[in-house]
Design an enzyme around this catalytic site. Structure first.
Site, PDB file in Angstrom:
ATOM      1  N   SER A 192      49.895  54.411  59.597  1.00 14.02           N
ATOM      2  CA  SER A 192      49.157  55.364  60.421  1.00 14.02           C
ATOM      3  C   SER A 192      47.673  55.203  60.152  1.00 14.02           C
ATOM      4  O   SER A 192      47.218  55.352  59.015  1.00 14.02           O
ATOM      5  CB  SER A 192      49.623  56.788  60.089  1.00 14.02           C
ATOM      6  OG  SER A 192      48.621  57.725  60.428  1.00 14.02           O
ATOM      7  N   GLY A 208      51.034  52.280  66.934  1.00 17.52           N
ATOM      8  CA  GLY A 208      50.388  53.428  66.292  1.00 17.52           C
ATOM      9  C   GLY A 208      49.876  54.298  67.422  1.00 17.52           C
ATOM     10  O   GLY A 208      49.204  53.808  68.351  1.00 17.52           O
ATOM     11  N   ALA A 209      50.209  55.602  67.338  1.00 17.31           N
ATOM     12  CA  ALA A 209      49.974  56.484  68.487  1.00 17.31           C
ATOM     13  C   ALA A 209      48.506  56.555  68.936  1.00 17.31           C
ATOM     14  O   ALA A 209      48.224  56.642  70.134  1.00 17.31           O
ATOM     15  CB  ALA A 209      50.505  57.877  68.158  1.00 17.31           C
ATOM     16  N   ARG A 229      56.260  52.584  76.331  1.00 15.43           N
ATOM     17  CA  ARG A 229      56.982  53.064  75.131  1.00 15.43           C
ATOM     18  C   ARG A 229      57.135  54.565  75.275  1.00 15.43           C
ATOM     19  O   ARG A 229      56.158  55.256  75.557  1.00 15.43           O
ATOM     20  CB  ARG A 229      56.209  52.757  73.840  1.00 15.43           C
ATOM     21  CG  ARG A 229      56.480  51.375  73.291  1.00 15.43           C
ATOM     22  CD  ARG A 229      55.909  51.214  71.908  1.00 15.43           C
ATOM     23  NE  ARG A 229      56.865  51.533  70.855  1.00 15.43           N
ATOM     24  CZ  ARG A 229      56.551  51.534  69.559  1.00 15.43           C
ATOM     25  NH1 ARG A 229      55.314  51.289  69.173  1.00 15.43           N
ATOM     26  NH2 ARG A 229      57.469  51.803  68.654  1.00 15.43           N
ATOM     27  N   LYS A 250      48.155  64.085  70.105  1.00 10.84           N
ATOM     28  CA  LYS A 250      49.567  63.827  69.793  1.00 10.84           C
ATOM     29  C   LYS A 250      50.450  65.065  69.926  1.00 10.84           C
ATOM     30  O   LYS A 250      51.633  65.017  69.623  1.00 10.84           O
ATOM     31  CB  LYS A 250      49.684  63.252  68.382  1.00 10.84           C
ATOM     32  CG  LYS A 250      49.017  61.890  68.291  1.00 10.84           C
ATOM     33  CD  LYS A 250      48.848  61.449  66.895  1.00 10.84           C
ATOM     34  CE  LYS A 250      48.070  60.151  66.846  1.00 10.84           C
ATOM     35  NZ  LYS A 250      47.646  59.843  65.479  1.00 10.84           N
ATOM     36  N   ASP A 270      53.766  60.592  65.975  1.00 11.71           N
ATOM     37  CA  ASP A 270      53.786  60.071  67.351  1.00 11.71           C
ATOM     38  C   ASP A 270      53.754  61.228  68.328  1.00 11.71           C
ATOM     39  O   ASP A 270      53.130  61.152  69.383  1.00 11.71           O
ATOM     40  CB  ASP A 270      55.002  59.177  67.569  1.00 11.71           C
ATOM     41  CG  ASP A 270      54.746  57.842  66.908  1.00 11.71           C
ATOM     42  OD1 ASP A 270      55.056  57.706  65.720  1.00 11.71           O
ATOM     43  OD2 ASP A 270      54.157  56.956  67.563  1.00 11.71           O
ATOM     44  N   CYS A 319      55.421  53.975  57.009  1.00  9.77           N
ATOM     45  CA  CYS A 319      54.953  53.263  58.191  1.00  9.77           C
ATOM     46  C   CYS A 319      53.467  52.928  58.078  1.00  9.77           C
ATOM     47  O   CYS A 319      52.934  52.777  56.967  1.00  9.77           O
ATOM     48  CB  CYS A 319      55.255  54.060  59.464  1.00  9.77           C
ATOM     49  SG  CYS A 319      55.131  53.069  60.973  1.00  9.77           S
TER      50      CYS A 319
HETATM   51  C1  RUB Z   1      53.904  54.074  64.196  1.00  9.15           C
HETATM   52  C2  RUB Z   1      54.076  55.431  63.591  1.00  9.15           C
HETATM   53  C3  RUB Z   1      52.809  56.109  63.095  1.00  9.15           C
HETATM   54  C4  RUB Z   1      52.240  57.014  64.212  1.00  9.15           C
HETATM   55  C5  RUB Z   1      50.846  57.512  63.871  1.00  9.15           C
HETATM   56  O1  RUB Z   1      55.093  53.606  64.793  1.00  9.15           O
HETATM   57  O2  RUB Z   1      55.141  55.998  63.544  1.00  9.15           O
HETATM   58  O3  RUB Z   1      53.099  56.918  61.994  1.00  9.15           O
HETATM   59  O4  RUB Z   1      52.175  56.289  65.420  1.00  9.15           O
HETATM   60  O5  RUB Z   1      49.957  56.432  63.797  1.00  9.15           O
HETATM   61  P1  RUB Z   1      55.054  52.185  65.562  1.00  9.15           P
HETATM   62  P2  RUB Z   1      48.374  56.612  64.020  1.00  9.15           P
HETATM   63  O6  RUB Z   1      54.644  51.144  64.569  1.00  9.15           O
HETATM   64  O7  RUB Z   1      56.459  51.982  66.030  1.00  9.15           O
HETATM   65  O8  RUB Z   1      54.076  52.315  66.704  1.00  9.15           O
HETATM   66  O9  RUB Z   1      47.923  57.597  63.003  1.00  9.15           O
HETATM   67  O10 RUB Z   1      47.807  55.214  63.794  1.00  9.15           O
HETATM   68  O11 RUB Z   1      48.151  57.095  65.404  1.00  9.15           O
END
Ligand code: RUB
Length: 307
Positions: A128, A17-18, A58, A233, A197, A126
């Site tokens: 987030s 998660g970003a 990554r 982001k 991301d 996913c």
């Molecule tokens: C996670 C993903 C999330 C973004 C945003 O992909 O695509 O939608 O990272 O997340 P992965 P957040 O599981 O491959 O890391 O809002 O938590 O930053």
């Protein structure tokens, strides 16, 4: 958290998660600041090496290089300080940066929650933290919502979303990724909300593989498509025309290749959603149309873009 374990965990997606990736990278940089170095130039050089390792963990979430580059920029501004002063000041600025990211999440949760009406059926993809933050805030305000979440092949991050939201009391229905088009009609989805991301200068979005298909389906059915993204982001590199690399992971995450001898298996884990499919982006500074990403980037980074 120390550098090596953060790099390993990001690579193995145990930190994912970003936003979490950005915060973990900042604390890994802080662990380097705290380690012994006799002089400021030595410490800066250790930070540069650490930054390089982190950035290679990554490739697709720009929050990672943004976070590392910001800390290197702060370090560079303090290069004339004595090592003990340097360490104290930089460490305190890194913890301010981490607090800022958490505050941004809190602000987005509030701003985003105003976009959702009671009775809305919301589809997400996913996992987030930003989207979940918004949905939990909506629920806290006693707006009755129903969340549809995809399971998110191949790593099933949708299970995390489903568990987290339903344990908060929110009604959640999980579907397989390929059911999106059908379910949008059957369950009368009102809004799609996804995380990010990377947001490019032209407002294009890089998010979990499958996001772009969902955006196309939403457009076809006139369903609002909302992105929730902290300013960390947004990609300053996309100003210089650098294309974000789409991470390809081990095919074994999909199936043991031995079970499909002679078949090539591809596992791209992010995709690009064209800005014309995006209605709005919720940031900690407010809601913007994707076309305003350029302005937000310029406001935040000026022209001091670092590679
Ligand atoms: C996670 C993903 C999330 C973004 C945003 O992909 O695509 O939608 O990272 O997340 P992965 P957040 O599981 O491959 O890391 O809002 O938590 O930053």
């Amino acid at each position: 958290m120390d550098l090596e374990s953060v790099v390993k965990k990001i690579r193995e997606m145990r930190i994912r998660g970003a936003l979490d990736i950005a915060i973990a990278s900042a604390s890994a940089m802080n662990s380097v600041v705290e380690k012994s170095a006799k002089t400021t130039p030595e410490l800066i050089s250790n930070l540069r090496k650490a930054g390089k390792k982190l950035k290679s963990a990554r490739p697709s979430a720009v929050s990672l290089p943004n976070s590392v580059n910001y800390i290197l920029y702060l370090a560079d501004k303090k290069r004339d300080l004595r090592v003990d002063e340097f360490r104290r000041e930089l460490s305190s600025e890194i913890s301010d940066f981490i607090k800022e990211q958490k505050n941004a999440l809190n602000k987005i949760s509030e701003i985003g929650s105003r976009l959702i009406d009671s009775g809305d059926v919301i589809l997400t993809h996913c996992n987030s933290d930003t989207v979940n933050g918004i949905l939990k805030r909506v629920w806290k305000k006693r707006k009755k919502i129903h969340v549809i979440c995809t399971e998110t092949r191949p790593m099933y991050q949708g299970h995390i979303t489903a568990r987290e939201l339903s344990s908060y009391g929110i009604p959640v229905t999980m579907i397989i990724d390929s059911a999106v088009h059908h379910i949008m009609k059957e369950l009368k989805v009102d809004k799609v909300m996804v995380g990010a991301d990377t947001v490019c200068v032209n407002g294009d979005l890089i998010n979990k593989i499958g996001t772009s298909q969902i955006a196309v389906c939403a457009k076809e059915q006139d369903i609002e498509f909302i992105v929730a993204a902290e300013s960390i982001k947004f990609s300053p590199l996309s100003i210089t025309g650098k294309i974000v690399e789409i991470e390809k992971r081990d095919p074994k995450e999909i199936i043991d290749p031995k079970k499909l001898k002679g078949v090539k298996i591809l596992n791209p884990v992010f995709d690009i959603t064209n800005s014309e499919y995006i209605d709005m982006i919720v940031t900690e500074f407010g809601v913007i149309p994707p076309q305003a990403s350029y302005n937000l980037l310029k406001e935040k980074f000026g022209w001091g873009v670092q590679a």
